[in-house]
Design an enzyme around this catalytic site. Structure first.
Site, PDB file in Angstrom:
ATOM      1  N   ARG A 107       2.600   4.213   5.087  1.00 20.54           N
ATOM      2  CA  ARG A 107       2.601   4.521   6.573  1.00 20.54           C
ATOM      3  C   ARG A 107       3.633   3.773   7.301  1.00 20.54           C
ATOM      4  NH1 ARG A 107      -3.695   2.954   7.456  1.00 20.54           N
ATOM      5  NH2 ARG A 107      -2.827   1.877   9.232  1.00 20.54           N
ATOM      6  N   ARG A 162       0.873  -1.037   0.012  1.00 23.14           N
ATOM      7  CA  ARG A 162       0.161   0.010   0.090  1.00 23.14           C
ATOM      8  C   ARG A 162       1.083   1.182   0.018  1.00 23.14           C
ATOM      9  NH1 ARG A 162      -4.200   0.726   4.602  1.00 23.14           N
ATOM     10  NH2 ARG A 162      -2.530   0.001   6.172  1.00 23.14           N
ATOM     11  N   ARG A 196      -1.272  -5.768  14.823  1.00 20.19           N
ATOM     12  CA  ARG A 196      -2.725  -5.348  14.355  1.00 20.19           C
ATOM     13  C   ARG A 196      -3.747  -6.305  14.177  1.00 20.19           C
ATOM     14  NH1 ARG A 196      -0.440  -1.475   9.675  1.00 20.19           N
ATOM     15  NH2 ARG A 196      -2.585  -1.304   8.941  1.00 20.19           N
TER      16      ARG A 196
HETATM   17  P1  AP5 Z   1      -7.349  -0.097   2.285  1.00 15.08           P
HETATM   18  O1  AP5 Z   1      -8.528   0.306   1.696  1.00 15.08           O
HETATM   19  O2  AP5 Z   1      -6.137   0.926   2.707  1.00 15.08           O
HETATM   20  O3  AP5 Z   1      -7.393  -0.742   3.655  1.00 15.08           O
HETATM   21  P2  AP5 Z   1      -8.146  -0.493   5.065  1.00 15.08           P
HETATM   22  O4  AP5 Z   1      -8.989  -1.441   5.488  1.00 15.08           O
HETATM   23  O5  AP5 Z   1      -8.494   0.735   5.193  1.00 15.08           O
HETATM   24  O6  AP5 Z   1      -6.752  -0.864   6.169  1.00 15.08           O
HETATM   25  P3  AP5 Z   1      -6.123   0.130   7.229  1.00 15.08           P
HETATM   26  O7  AP5 Z   1      -4.634  -0.458   7.217  1.00 15.08           O
HETATM   27  O8  AP5 Z   1      -6.245   1.500   6.937  1.00 15.08           O
HETATM   28  O9  AP5 Z   1      -6.719  -0.285   8.346  1.00 15.08           O
HETATM   29  P4  AP5 Z   1      -6.349  -0.292  10.018  1.00 15.08           P
HETATM   30  O10 AP5 Z   1      -7.521  -0.742  10.284  1.00 15.08           O
HETATM   31  O11 AP5 Z   1      -5.156  -1.259  10.155  1.00 15.08           O
HETATM   32  O12 AP5 Z   1      -5.970   1.051  10.007  1.00 15.08           O
HETATM   33  P5  AP5 Z   1      -6.369   2.510  10.667  1.00 15.08           P
HETATM   34  O13 AP5 Z   1      -5.758   3.596  10.044  1.00 15.08           O
HETATM   35  O14 AP5 Z   1      -7.822   2.308  10.757  1.00 15.08           O
HETATM   36  O15 AP5 Z   1      -6.499  -0.948   1.533  1.00 15.08           O
HETATM   37  C1  AP5 Z   1      -5.540  -1.596   1.873  1.00 15.08           C
HETATM   38  C2  AP5 Z   1      -4.583  -1.795   0.482  1.00 15.08           C
HETATM   39  O16 AP5 Z   1      -5.279  -2.877  -0.373  1.00 15.08           O
HETATM   40  C3  AP5 Z   1      -4.605  -0.590  -0.484  1.00 15.08           C
HETATM   41  O17 AP5 Z   1      -3.311  -0.528  -1.264  1.00 15.08           O
HETATM   42  C4  AP5 Z   1      -5.656  -0.820  -1.521  1.00 15.08           C
HETATM   43  O18 AP5 Z   1      -5.471  -0.148  -2.605  1.00 15.08           O
HETATM   44  C5  AP5 Z   1      -5.587  -2.486  -1.562  1.00 15.08           C
HETATM   45  N1  AP5 Z   1      -7.049  -2.996  -1.794  1.00 15.08           N
HETATM   46  C6  AP5 Z   1      -8.025  -2.336  -1.205  1.00 15.08           C
HETATM   47  N2  AP5 Z   1      -9.197  -3.397  -1.716  1.00 15.08           N
HETATM   48  C7  AP5 Z   1      -8.579  -4.154  -2.529  1.00 15.08           C
HETATM   49  C8  AP5 Z   1      -9.097  -5.294  -3.310  1.00 15.08           C
HETATM   50  N3  AP5 Z   1     -10.363  -5.623  -3.058  1.00 15.08           N
HETATM   51  N4  AP5 Z   1      -8.366  -6.044  -3.879  1.00 15.08           N
HETATM   52  C9  AP5 Z   1      -7.112  -5.863  -3.934  1.00 15.08           C
HETATM   53  N5  AP5 Z   1      -6.296  -4.821  -3.418  1.00 15.08           N
HETATM   54  C10 AP5 Z   1      -7.192  -3.875  -2.729  1.00 15.08           C
HETATM   55  O19 AP5 Z   1      -5.743   2.454  11.968  1.00 15.08           O
HETATM   56  C11 AP5 Z   1      -4.305   2.560  12.275  1.00 15.08           C
HETATM   57  C12 AP5 Z   1      -4.028   2.374  13.838  1.00 15.08           C
HETATM   58  O20 AP5 Z   1      -4.675   3.490  14.483  1.00 15.08           O
HETATM   59  C13 AP5 Z   1      -4.449   1.250  14.595  1.00 15.08           C
HETATM   60  O21 AP5 Z   1      -3.634   0.267  14.508  1.00 15.08           O
HETATM   61  C14 AP5 Z   1      -4.732   1.783  16.068  1.00 15.08           C
HETATM   62  O22 AP5 Z   1      -3.559   1.958  16.643  1.00 15.08           O
HETATM   63  C15 AP5 Z   1      -5.104   3.232  15.705  1.00 15.08           C
HETATM   64  N6  AP5 Z   1      -6.813   3.251  15.627  1.00 15.08           N
HETATM   65  C16 AP5 Z   1      -7.388   3.817  14.688  1.00 15.08           C
HETATM   66  N7  AP5 Z   1      -8.876   3.684  15.059  1.00 15.08           N
HETATM   67  C17 AP5 Z   1      -8.928   3.514  16.288  1.00 15.08           C
HETATM   68  C18 AP5 Z   1      -9.975   3.081  17.170  1.00 15.08           C
HETATM   69  N8  AP5 Z   1     -11.229   3.043  17.055  1.00 15.08           N
HETATM   70  N9  AP5 Z   1      -9.663   2.699  18.384  1.00 15.08           N
HETATM   71  C19 AP5 Z   1      -8.236   2.480  18.846  1.00 15.08           C
HETATM   72  N10 AP5 Z   1      -7.087   2.548  17.977  1.00 15.08           N
HETATM   73  C20 AP5 Z   1      -7.504   3.042  16.853  1.00 15.08           C
END
Ligand code: AP5
Ligand code: ZN
Length: 217
Positions: A161, A127, A172
């Site tokens: 990231r 990504r 994670r």
């Molecule tokens: P993408 O769409 O970026 O995936 P995503 O599900 O959004 O993944 P994230 O890594 O952003 O989720 P996350 O939950 O770990 O991170 P977050 O920022 O929430 O897709 C991934 C890749 O695949 C991309 O390159 C895309 O192009 C590709 N792709 C997408 N769909 C595809 C398909 N169908 N086929 C092929 N390729 C595809 O959280 C980060 C951190 O923040 C956490 O670890 C935690 O520490 C903190 N945090 C965030 N929210 C909270 C909360 N509510 N409570 C506590 N801590 C939190």
């Protein structure tokens, strides 16, 4: 309407939320994006969140709920919101129910994107994102038309990231299975859960999602 996108890291929540924004005029509220913005701005909440995010754990509920509450009250959310990455455990789900009740709103659908662990690692490790507009890309699955140039805004500053590395991905994933996956039961009990297969290409997943969103409107 209020939609929740559930699913492990890398499942495509952010990718799909951005597509839903464009199609339905709803607003994506990503707690991950809001936390990364707080880290960048150097706020006290951001400072506390950074170490936890780098280690792949969950940031404290107090910080995340406060950030979400502020964002929910912005006027651009009137057309509806897509929650991406929130709630992530049962206390957050309960807090969300309260926040929405105070605003005379409720959850219309909680949609779980179902992806296996190996696919998640592949998606996360390839990504990258446009630093100017936030559009997401992937080394294999979503390549811009001109290499290195954002299709959406023409920007050339692409970033990866800090938490998208092999060690952090394991933590994670563990946090997801232990704390977030049980939310499926929470929303099933409320008749709001939809599970969709998300191993296929981005457009196939989008079509499944759009069908659900259309049926809830
Ligand atoms: P993408 O769409 O970026 O995936 P995503 O599900 O959004 O993944 P994230 O890594 O952003 O989720 P996350 O939950 O770990 O991170 P977050 O920022 O929430 O897709 C991934 C890749 O695949 C991309 O390159 C895309 O192009 C590709 N792709 C997408 N769909 C595809 C398909 N169908 N086929 C092929 N390729 C595809 O959280 C980060 C951190 O923040 C956490 O670890 C935690 O520490 C903190 N945090 C965030 N929210 C909270 C909360 N509510 N409570 C506590 N801590 C939190
Ligand atoms: Zn861009």
């Amino acid at each position: 309407p209020v939609l929740i996108l559930l699913g492990p890291p890398g499942a495509g929540k952010g990718t799909q939320a951005r597509m839903l924004e464009e199609k339905f005029g709803m607003v994506q509220l990503s707690t991950g994006d809001l936390l990364r913005a707080a880290v960048k701005a150097g706020t006290e909440a951001g400072r506390q969140a950074k170490a936890v995010m780098d280690a792949g754990g969950l940031v404290s509920d107090d910080i995340v709920i406060a950030i979400l509450r502020d964002r929910l009250d912005a006027p651009d959310t009137l057309q509806g919101v897509i929650l991406d990455g929130f709630p992530r455990n049962t206390p957050q789900a309960e807090a969300l129910d309260l926040l929405l009740a105070e605003r005379e709103q409720k959850i219309d659908a909680a949609i779980s994107l179902e992806v296996d662990d190996a696919e998640m690692v592949t998606r996360i490790s390839g990504r990258y994102t446009c630093a100017e507009c936030g559009e997401g890309y992937h080394d294999q699955f979503k390549i811009p038309q001109k290499p290195g140039v954002c299709d959406a805004c023409g920007g050339t500053d692409m970033t990866r990231r800090a938490d998208d590395n092999a060690e952090t991905v394991g933590s994670r994933l563990q946090a997801y299975h232990e704390q977030t996956a049980p939310l499926a039961r929470y929303y099933r009990a409320r008749g709001a859960l939809h599970c969709i297969p998300a191993m296929d290409g981005i457009d196939d997943v989008a079509a499944r999602l759009h069908a659900i969103v259309t049926s809830t409107r």
